[in-house]
Design a protein around this motif. Structure first.
Motif: not given
Length: 219
Positions: A194-212
């Motif tokens: 499951l840790k292969l799923l994780e990356h801080p830039l993925t989380n940051k990017g998704l948060a940015g997309f949702l905010a926009d």
């Protein structure tokens, strides 16, 4: 590279299977004990439940250490389900048992491998899989990945069909390294997968997309 999960926990197996990336399961007596599965009939029933959860191979380990005990247990395990691969320790008796099973068309996984010589003997005896223990070598300041690479080189030299199943995987980096080296299979706990799923830039990017998106629809 095939992904196996190293556990006897049915919920973890179902979670990995639901991801759509699971190719098989490996177990051992310690993992069975962790789930409080004790007694021969209970263990056999649990192996069958594991087979019912997945499509791929399920490694089921013999407990006996003598040649005759391994044969008896291995044949009983193999008869449970076509998915069962009999897991046999790297010992003299284990190599003899692997040869016997291979001649009978029973697939095997040679476990507790820590050297190229052991891996070569297992392959000569006809093992379907050979399981070098990466993490346990790292624990004693030895490079587990170097062993995977050395076994692969020897197997490639002679077009040996035995599959390298990297075991004792401790982290997502271990998984990536195994894939880079060219291991055929790796087996790891669900947490490492499951840790292969994780990356801080993925989380940051998704948060940015949702905010926009929310900003756009609120105008």
């Amino acid at each position: 590279m095939k992904f196996f999960i190293d556990t006897a926990n049915l919920e973890d197996i179902r979670t990995a299977e639901a991801l759509g990336i699971l190719d098989g399961v490996t177990t051992n007596p310690s993992l069975m004990a962790r789930e409080k599965i004790t007694g021969e009939e209970a263990i056999l029933s649990h192996y069958q439940r594991i087979c019912d959860c997945v499509q791929g191979d399920v490694s089921a380990e013999v407990i006996g250490t003598s040649f005759s005990e391994m044969l008896e247990e291995g044949e009983r395990l193999a008869a449970l389900d076509p998915q069962i691969v009999v897991k046999v320790p790297m010992t003299k008796e284990g190599i003899q048992a692997i040869k016997y099973f291979s001649d009978k068309g029973i697939r095997t996984n040679c476990t507790l491998v820590f050297s190229v010589g052991q891996a070569l003997l297992a392959a000569k005896a006809g093992a379907t899989y050979v399981s070098p223990f990466v993490g346990r070598l790292d624990d004693i300041s030895t490079d587990g990945m170097a062993l995977i690479a050395a076994i692969k080189k020897v197997y490639d030299n002679y077009q040996i069909s035995t599959q390298i199943l990297a075991a004792s995987i401790r982290s997502p980096m271990h998984i990536i390294q195994c894939a880079s080296i060219g291991a055929d299979v790796m087996t790891a706990p669900l947490s490492a997968i499951l840790k292969l799923l994780e990356h801080p830039l993925t989380n940051k990017g998704l948060a940015g997309f949702l905010a926009d998106y929310h900003q756009a629809i609120s105008k």
